[in-house]
Design a protein around this motif. Structure first.
Motif: not given
Length: 331
Positions: A34-53
């Motif tokens: 949940a932590l990493f999934d939310y981190w990815r979501f949080a960044m997607s609210t600021l910019c395009t995130v097609n991939a994240f790891y």
């Protein structure tokens, strides 16, 4: 027209989003999926995130990737956690050496292409930002991992996006540091088991076996999900929930070997500051007493006394045992 900026160097919109991200990240302590999934979501609210790891360095020049995401053709794809070796010329080695973000524009993605491909391997990322993940949010902390956002469109990420990604990484480091402190506090209540560290490899084997079984289970759940009739939304919701739980369990399972050894940290904390310095010199470079004495500006006999106490506190009889006990701090 210039855009007003906040006192911390972000636009008001970005500052507000980061404040929300910090609250969301901190609220997910104890659940790394949940932590990493939310981190990815949080960044997607600021910019395009097609991939994240997110990946964490382990001994033997390996990285554990407990969370990987790819938005292939706008269809979210769950990428299985994996353990990969890394070489001296890729992003992982570069981040560990330079301790600063790698941006695609540095070399037109050359360093990025040295890494392991994931997700839609037929499409190359056209922009990327990869940042170090620190042990604690404080300056000068050890680099324990890395995280990356990537996009299929070129020139996606601005300097503000890079700084925002680093800012959220400090929130994540705060959570991981707090979890580590809690684990150390609990470990003080238990009787240390010196044999547990020698079983670490077998634990990794067990984790990999469980991971393979979860992969097969996930594949079957996906087949059921695809075969469900369209007039049973209740069943579809249940199967989707099962799939998400399977994915979360897979991340948590792989995270067992992604987390640093609490026992090793407890041993290191049992040493005085001077003993820690000497122990790490022995573990990292195999330095002799004479070489250590010259480096820390004390007599060789003083070093001998320190080494004797280090051996006793770590419960080993030879200097090679010091390196074995503290291997995670020497990579």
């Amino acid at each position: 027209m210039s855009v007003p900026r906040s006192s911390i160097g972000f636009s008001p919109e970005t500052a507000a989003a980061l404040s929300q991200a910090d609250r969301g990240i901190r609220s997910r302590m104890g659940n790394h999926h949940a932590l990493f999934d939310y981190w990815r979501f949080a960044m997607s609210t600021l910019c395009t995130v097609n991939a994240f790891y997110v990946g964490f360095y382990r001994e033997g020049r390996k990285i554990v990737y407990p969370y990987t995401f790819d938005d292939t053709l706008h269809t979210e794809k769950y990428i299985w956690p994996e353990v990969f070796p890394y070489g001296p010329k890729g992003q992982a080695a570069w981040i560990l050496q330079h301790r600063r973000p790698y941006v695609y524009s540095f070399d037109n993605g050359l360093l990025l292409r040295h890494g392991v491909a994931f997700g839609d391997e037929k499409r190359m990322s056209a922009d990327a930002v990869t940042i170090p993940v620190y042990e604690t949010p404080e300056a000068g902390s050890s680099v324990i991992g890395l995280a990356s956002i990537q996009a299929y469109k070129p020139h996606t990420y601005t300097d503000e996006h890079v700084r925002a990604f680093e800012w959220t990484a400090r929130s994540v480091a705060t959570v991981l540091s707090r979890e580590r402190e809690d684990a150390l506090n609990r470990a003080e209540l238990a009787t240390p088991d010196p044999a547990s560290e020698s079983e670490r490899l077998s634990v990794a084997d067990v984790v990999q076996d469980v991971s393979d079984r979860l992969r097969a289970l996930h594949r079957d759940i996906c087949r059921v999900e695809e075969a469900l009739p369209g007039d049973r939304p209740d069943l579809a919701a249940l199967v989707t929930s099962l799939r998400h739980r399977c994915e979360q369990t897979q991340t948590e399972t792989m995270d067992i070997i992604a987390r640093p050894s609490v026992h090793a940290e407890t041993l290191l904390k049992s040493l005085s500051s001077k003993e820690r310095e000497i122990a790490l010199l022995i573990a990292h470079g195999g330095m002799t007493n004479r070489e250590i004495a010259a480096q820390v500006f004390v007599t060789e006999s003083t070093i001998k006394g320190h080494v004797s106490r280090i051996l006793r506190k770590l419960g080993v009889e030879q200097r090679s045992g010091i390196a074995a006990k503290l291997s995670q701090f020497t990579e």
